[in-house]
Design a protein around this motif. Sequence first.
Motif, PDB file in Angstrom:
ATOM      1  N   LEU A 164       1.029  -1.251   0.108  1.00 19.87           N
ATOM      2  CA  LEU A 164       0.015   0.095  -0.006  1.00 19.87           C
ATOM      3  C   LEU A 164       0.794   1.286  -0.149  1.00 19.87           C
ATOM      4  O   LEU A 164       1.986   1.414   0.552  1.00 19.87           O
ATOM      5  N   ALA A 165       0.582   2.167  -0.654  1.00 22.54           N
ATOM      6  CA  ALA A 165       1.233   3.583  -0.722  1.00 22.54           C
ATOM      7  C   ALA A 165       0.068   4.674  -0.795  1.00 22.54           C
ATOM      8  O   ALA A 165      -1.158   4.517  -1.114  1.00 22.54           O
ATOM      9  N   LEU A 166       0.402   5.867  -0.658  1.00 23.02           N
ATOM     10  CA  LEU A 166      -0.100   7.061  -0.800  1.00 23.02           C
ATOM     11  C   LEU A 166       0.411   7.782  -2.116  1.00 23.02           C
ATOM     12  O   LEU A 166       1.643   7.613  -2.465  1.00 23.02           O
ATOM     13  N   ALA A 167      -0.586   8.582  -2.801  1.00 24.48           N
ATOM     14  CA  ALA A 167      -0.055   9.413  -4.182  1.00 24.48           C
ATOM     15  C   ALA A 167      -0.598  10.732  -3.874  1.00 24.48           C
ATOM     16  O   ALA A 167      -1.584  10.787  -3.322  1.00 24.48           O
ATOM     17  N   GLN A 168      -0.012  11.721  -4.559  1.00 25.20           N
ATOM     18  CA  GLN A 168      -0.342  12.902  -4.545  1.00 25.20           C
ATOM     19  C   GLN A 168      -0.400  13.331  -6.072  1.00 25.20           C
ATOM     20  O   GLN A 168       0.644  13.477  -6.627  1.00 25.20           O
ATOM     21  N   GLY A 169      -1.680  13.385  -6.646  1.00 25.65           N
ATOM     22  CA  GLY A 169      -1.632  13.087  -8.019  1.00 25.65           C
ATOM     23  C   GLY A 169      -1.132  12.147  -8.628  1.00 25.65           C
ATOM     24  O   GLY A 169      -1.256  10.894  -8.131  1.00 25.65           O
ATOM     25  N   PRO A 170      -0.419  12.361  -9.788  1.00 28.36           N
ATOM     26  CA  PRO A 170       0.383  11.167 -10.508  1.00 28.36           C
ATOM     27  C   PRO A 170       1.751  10.711  -9.629  1.00 28.36           C
ATOM     28  O   PRO A 170       2.353   9.680  -9.959  1.00 28.36           O
ATOM     29  N   GLU A 171       2.161  11.510  -8.548  1.00 26.13           N
ATOM     30  CA  GLU A 171       3.323  11.346  -7.788  1.00 26.13           C
ATOM     31  C   GLU A 171       3.122  10.310  -6.647  1.00 26.13           C
ATOM     32  O   GLU A 171       2.482  10.344  -5.748  1.00 26.13           O
ATOM     33  N   LEU A 172       3.708   9.131  -6.947  1.00 28.27           N
ATOM     34  CA  LEU A 172       3.726   7.993  -5.907  1.00 28.27           C
ATOM     35  C   LEU A 172       4.818   8.880  -4.530  1.00 28.27           C
ATOM     36  O   LEU A 172       5.844   9.016  -4.841  1.00 28.27           O
ATOM     37  N   ASP A 173       4.324   8.561  -3.410  1.00 26.80           N
ATOM     38  CA  ASP A 173       5.055   8.887  -2.233  1.00 26.80           C
ATOM     39  C   ASP A 173       5.824   7.451  -1.660  1.00 26.80           C
ATOM     40  O   ASP A 173       5.048   6.860  -1.137  1.00 26.80           O
ATOM     41  N   ALA A 174       7.124   7.238  -2.425  1.00 28.97           N
ATOM     42  CA  ALA A 174       7.748   6.144  -1.866  1.00 28.97           C
ATOM     43  C   ALA A 174       8.027   5.940  -0.557  1.00 28.97           C
ATOM     44  O   ALA A 174       8.047   4.784  -0.110  1.00 28.97           O
ATOM     45  N   SER A 175       8.027   6.973   0.309  1.00 26.10           N
ATOM     46  CA  SER A 175       8.061   6.865   1.736  1.00 26.10           C
ATOM     47  C   SER A 175       6.893   6.268   2.450  1.00 26.10           C
ATOM     48  O   SER A 175       6.910   5.625   3.528  1.00 26.10           O
ATOM     49  N   SER A 176       5.780   6.081   1.597  1.00 22.08           N
ATOM     50  CA  SER A 176       4.578   5.565   2.572  1.00 22.08           C
ATOM     51  C   SER A 176       4.445   4.199   2.160  1.00 22.08           C
ATOM     52  O   SER A 176       3.524   3.715   2.549  1.00 22.08           O
ATOM     53  N   ILE A 177       5.247   3.663   1.172  1.00 22.48           N
ATOM     54  CA  ILE A 177       4.947   2.225   0.766  1.00 22.48           C
ATOM     55  C   ILE A 177       5.276   1.311   2.257  1.00 22.48           C
ATOM     56  O   ILE A 177       6.210   1.382   2.754  1.00 22.48           O
ATOM     57  N   LYS A 178       4.143   0.622   2.404  1.00 23.73           N
ATOM     58  CA  LYS A 178       4.308  -0.516   3.422  1.00 23.73           C
ATOM     59  C   LYS A 178       3.876  -2.132   2.687  1.00 23.73           C
ATOM     60  O   LYS A 178       2.717  -1.762   2.030  1.00 23.73           O
ATOM     61  N   ARG A 179       4.407  -3.028   3.172  1.00 21.06           N
ATOM     62  CA  ARG A 179       4.199  -4.293   2.750  1.00 21.06           C
ATOM     63  C   ARG A 179       3.401  -5.078   3.932  1.00 21.06           C
ATOM     64  O   ARG A 179       3.711  -4.968   5.163  1.00 21.06           O
ATOM     65  N   PHE A 180       2.387  -5.809   3.525  1.00 18.50           N
ATOM     66  CA  PHE A 180       1.599  -6.502   4.423  1.00 18.50           C
ATOM     67  C   PHE A 180       1.423  -7.992   4.116  1.00 18.50           C
ATOM     68  O   PHE A 180       1.152  -8.296   2.812  1.00 18.50           O
ATOM     69  N   ARG A 181       1.512  -8.937   4.872  1.00 24.94           N
ATOM     70  CA  ARG A 181       1.388 -10.476   4.450  1.00 24.94           C
ATOM     71  C   ARG A 181      -0.143 -10.717   4.304  1.00 24.94           C
ATOM     72  O   ARG A 181      -0.902 -10.385   5.427  1.00 24.94           O
ATOM     73  N   ASN A 182      -0.632 -11.049   3.394  1.00 23.35           N
ATOM     74  CA  ASN A 182      -2.243 -11.388   3.076  1.00 23.35           C
ATOM     75  C   ASN A 182      -2.623 -12.467   4.360  1.00 23.35           C
ATOM     76  O   ASN A 182      -3.587 -12.294   4.656  1.00 23.35           O
ATOM     77  N   ALA A 183      -1.769 -13.380   4.601  1.00 25.26           N
ATOM     78  CA  ALA A 183      -2.092 -14.458   5.441  1.00 25.26           C
ATOM     79  C   ALA A 183      -2.522 -13.874   6.697  1.00 25.26           C
ATOM     80  O   ALA A 183      -3.165 -14.482   7.576  1.00 25.26           O
ATOM     81  N   ASP A 184      -1.885 -12.586   7.114  1.00 25.25           N
ATOM     82  CA  ASP A 184      -2.199 -12.288   8.416  1.00 25.25           C
ATOM     83  C   ASP A 184      -3.510 -11.327   8.533  1.00 25.25           C
ATOM     84  O   ASP A 184      -3.575 -10.718   9.429  1.00 25.25           O
ATOM     85  N   HIS A 185      -4.258 -11.305   7.267  1.00 28.38           N
ATOM     86  CA  HIS A 185      -5.356 -10.280   7.552  1.00 28.38           C
ATOM     87  C   HIS A 185      -6.522 -11.074   6.873  1.00 28.38           C
ATOM     88  O   HIS A 185      -6.295 -11.839   5.650  1.00 28.38           O
ATOM     89  N   ALA A 186      -7.793 -10.800   7.279  1.00 29.69           N
ATOM     90  CA  ALA A 186      -8.819 -11.586   6.645  1.00 29.69           C
ATOM     91  C   ALA A 186      -9.392 -11.245   5.283  1.00 29.69           C
ATOM     92  O   ALA A 186      -9.736 -11.813   4.702  1.00 29.69           O
ATOM     93  N   ASN A 187      -9.037  -9.938   5.024  1.00 24.02           N
ATOM     94  CA  ASN A 187      -9.517  -9.308   3.763  1.00 24.02           C
ATOM     95  C   ASN A 187      -8.700  -8.074   3.519  1.00 24.02           C
ATOM     96  O   ASN A 187      -8.311  -7.666   4.248  1.00 24.02           O
ATOM     97  N   PHE A 188      -9.096  -7.478   2.192  1.00 21.88           N
ATOM     98  CA  PHE A 188      -8.442  -6.369   1.810  1.00 21.88           C
ATOM     99  C   PHE A 188      -8.845  -4.977   2.886  1.00 21.88           C
ATOM    100  O   PHE A 188      -7.913  -4.187   3.138  1.00 21.88           O
ATOM    101  N   GLU A 189      -9.896  -4.987   3.113  1.00 21.02           N
ATOM    102  CA  GLU A 189     -10.250  -3.940   4.137  1.00 21.02           C
ATOM    103  C   GLU A 189      -9.577  -3.953   5.499  1.00 21.02           C
ATOM    104  O   GLU A 189      -8.990  -3.112   6.191  1.00 21.02           O
ATOM    105  N   ALA A 190      -9.297  -5.242   5.823  1.00 18.17           N
ATOM    106  CA  ALA A 190      -8.395  -5.367   7.234  1.00 18.17           C
ATOM    107  C   ALA A 190      -6.918  -4.856   6.830  1.00 18.17           C
ATOM    108  O   ALA A 190      -6.350  -4.169   7.860  1.00 18.17           O
ATOM    109  N   VAL A 191      -6.389  -4.991   5.881  1.00 15.57           N
ATOM    110  CA  VAL A 191      -5.171  -4.238   5.425  1.00 15.57           C
ATOM    111  C   VAL A 191      -5.223  -3.056   5.353  1.00 15.57           C
ATOM    112  O   VAL A 191      -3.992  -2.288   6.032  1.00 15.57           O
TER     113      VAL A 191
END
Length: 321
Positions: free
Chosen positions: A17-44
């Motif tokens: 997951l990450a944030l973007a301002q317009g077309p510009e990706l905020d690389a510092s906001s990128i974080k990774r989550f293991r799918n197996a640790d979450h019930a669904n996308f909303e939980a992530v």
Amino acid sequence: MTQTALIADIGGTNTRLALAQGPELDASSIKRFRNADHANFEAVVSAYLPQVGAPVISGACVAAAGPVVDGVAELTNIDWTLDIPTIARAAGCAEVALLNDLQAPGHAVGRIAPEGLLPVITTATPLSPEATRLVVNVGTGFNAVPVHSTATGRFVPPSESGHVNLPIRTEADLRLSHYVDDSHGFPAVEEVLSGRGLENVYRWHCAETGAAPELRGSEIIAAAEAGQSPQAVAAVQTFLRFLGTVSGNLALEHLPFGGVYLVGGVAVGLAGLLNGGAFAEGFRDKGRFGGFMEDFPVTLVRDDHAPLIGCASHLHERRTG
């Protein structure tokens, strides 16, 4: 004031997951989550947003590992339901886009920093920013999509190119095709040009020479680079030649004068071997059209953020187009 967008890249094992301002990706906001640790996308998303300051999200774009049909993504390795209402609910916004994981880098090409690109085949012909491009993914699976610039924005259609028949050029190719057919029930391109495909090609070379198949995945590439296994060297050369052949076939179908872009973990893993000749030979082996193939440059995309960049760009284009 620039609005904040939520960007997501959902793979079979992890979600980024990450944030973007317009077309510009905020690389510092990128974080990774293991799918197996979450019930669904909303939980992530619920776990992510507090970690980045709980911003108000004005739009969201998600790339999902699987085909997207009528606004619903069929995820290949996760038992999640992902559709437009789910994304809107998770992000708390109404403006939502859903792409498959190959369409996303299609929206990124032309917007990736030069240091994230490695030329494989160059051409003297100047590239037109409006010309068709072709993205070829070699990773867990294989797929390819054309990228078209239109009056209403960039168009990247879905595709399932990895499931067409393997092209046969030589007697050895035919033996490999029979080997894949016997092992997997159908000689599809993906059964040769993917992570498991490289292992299939290696095992076939071992069977042809009577050697024991002792290597897996990246071990095959490492052994080929070091010249430690004749079967690994042969497997990688066969793999690269087929990748060139299939990419060249697709280039003739789509005429990507804007360039061919290789993406995916296996393609990046082969970066040190792509310039060795086998790929270019397969790409240009088109009979009287061999010279014509020199009009299509080929570039390896090494930027791991490409799907996220593509999602940010696509959402921004929808807003401003």
